[in-house]
Scaffold this active site. Sequence first.
Site, mmCIF file in Angstrom:
data_model
loop_
_atom_site.group_PDB
_atom_site.id
_atom_site.type_symbol
_atom_site.label_atom_id
_atom_site.label_comp_id
_atom_site.label_asym_id
_atom_site.label_seq_id
_atom_site.Cartn_x
_atom_site.Cartn_y
_atom_site.Cartn_z
ATOM 1 N N LYS A 13 1.022 -1.074 -0.154
ATOM 2 C CA LYS A 13 -0.153 0.081 -0.036
ATOM 3 C C LYS A 13 0.873 1.008 -0.250
ATOM 4 O O LYS A 13 0.557 2.331 -0.745
ATOM 5 C CB LYS A 13 -0.907 0.025 1.172
ATOM 6 C CG LYS A 13 -2.064 -1.357 1.264
ATOM 7 C CD LYS A 13 -2.716 -1.068 2.358
ATOM 8 C CE LYS A 13 -2.353 -1.080 3.710
ATOM 9 N NZ LYS A 13 -1.610 -2.236 4.110
ATOM 10 N N ARG A 88 -9.701 0.751 8.874
ATOM 11 C CA ARG A 88 -8.982 -0.598 9.099
ATOM 12 C C ARG A 88 -10.286 -1.392 9.801
ATOM 13 O O ARG A 88 -9.820 -2.369 10.194
ATOM 14 C CB ARG A 88 -7.871 -0.519 10.032
ATOM 15 C CG ARG A 88 -6.605 -1.102 9.260
ATOM 16 C CD ARG A 88 -5.629 -1.021 10.401
ATOM 17 N NE ARG A 88 -4.079 -1.443 9.864
ATOM 18 C CZ ARG A 88 -3.323 -0.770 9.438
ATOM 19 N NH1 ARG A 88 -3.642 0.495 8.942
ATOM 20 N NH2 ARG A 88 -2.216 -1.327 9.313
ATOM 21 N N ARG A 127 11.586 -5.856 4.838
ATOM 22 C CA ARG A 127 11.253 -4.332 4.308
ATOM 23 C C ARG A 127 12.100 -3.485 4.929
ATOM 24 O O ARG A 127 12.486 -3.627 6.159
ATOM 25 C CB ARG A 127 9.671 -4.109 4.518
ATOM 26 C CG ARG A 127 9.493 -2.488 4.594
ATOM 27 C CD ARG A 127 8.015 -2.327 4.408
ATOM 28 N NE ARG A 127 6.976 -2.700 5.591
ATOM 29 C CZ ARG A 127 5.849 -2.889 5.485
ATOM 30 N NH1 ARG A 127 5.316 -2.437 4.399
ATOM 31 N NH2 ARG A 127 5.081 -3.232 6.322
ATOM 32 N N ARG A 155 11.147 -1.409 10.667
ATOM 33 C CA ARG A 155 10.027 -1.135 11.474
ATOM 34 C C ARG A 155 9.960 -2.140 12.693
ATOM 35 O O ARG A 155 10.015 -3.275 12.481
ATOM 36 C CB ARG A 155 8.657 -1.226 10.905
ATOM 37 C CG ARG A 155 8.482 0.204 10.140
ATOM 38 C CD ARG A 155 7.272 0.032 9.062
ATOM 39 N NE ARG A 155 6.044 -0.636 9.769
ATOM 40 C CZ ARG A 155 4.948 -0.498 9.075
ATOM 41 N NH1 ARG A 155 4.559 0.007 7.883
ATOM 42 N NH2 ARG A 155 3.866 -1.133 9.643
ATOM 43 N N ARG A 166 -0.490 -8.878 12.908
ATOM 44 C CA ARG A 166 -1.099 -8.267 12.006
ATOM 45 C C ARG A 166 -2.166 -8.815 10.942
ATOM 46 O O ARG A 166 -3.086 -8.281 10.622
ATOM 47 C CB ARG A 166 -0.265 -7.208 11.479
ATOM 48 C CG ARG A 166 0.458 -6.187 12.438
ATOM 49 C CD ARG A 166 1.937 -5.597 12.031
ATOM 50 N NE ARG A 166 1.725 -4.786 10.785
ATOM 51 C CZ ARG A 166 2.886 -4.570 9.931
ATOM 52 N NH1 ARG A 166 4.236 -5.191 10.331
ATOM 53 N NH2 ARG A 166 2.852 -3.980 8.998
#
Length: 209
Positions: A13, A88, A127, A155, A166
Amino acid sequence: MRMILVGPPGAGKGTQASRLVDTYRIPHISSGDMLRAAVKEGTALGIEADGYMKAGKLVPDEVVIGMILERIAKNDCMRGFMLDGFPRTRPQAEALDDAMQKAGVELDAVVLIEVPDQLLEERAVGRRTDPETGTIYHLTYNPPPPEIAGRLVHRKDDTVEAVTTRVQKYHSETAPIIPFYMAKGILKRVDGVGDPDVITTRITAALNS
Ligand code: AMP
């Protein structure tokens, strides 16, 4: 253009949003980025959000809804915006709907980026973000230039444990917003597996269709 990007964690996203806002010339509003900035600044909001975020849980609706509704009421959102990571939950979607109705504006599109669960963990764990430019890399699929490797950020919630939570939260809390937007006739489903350039083309085609 008023639009939302929806998808599981690691769907791409953020990567897609930063490309699309250049095309549509609208602000990119990422609830995750806003919350991470609040954590870094140590504001009351950040202190409240930090524990939930580290664990991969959702920050309570009342906190996030206020933050986003305040943001999209700003002048730079008059002609449109791209929401990334919000709504969300179903209550967030309903709160956004109410606020937009009151403001007399409508959503143009909700883009759902679909990626199978088995790909998400590897995407998130590899990531890395460049804090200076906001560019998102992946150690294997989109390796960063070696000269910036030292400043990249991993992160805190891109760990195997947090990603598992998540993804579960995505299915239990976020997926219920999909029928809500389908019923409005504005949901566009896009296959999120493949080269990021190809996915941008798919999203643009879906938005133009
Ligand atoms: P993201 O950068 O979108 O992956 O968001 C990172 C984390 O911020 C999430 O795992 C949640 O803890 C929190 N967060 C971001 N957006 C929301 C939201 N709309 N509602 C609740 N929590 C959120």
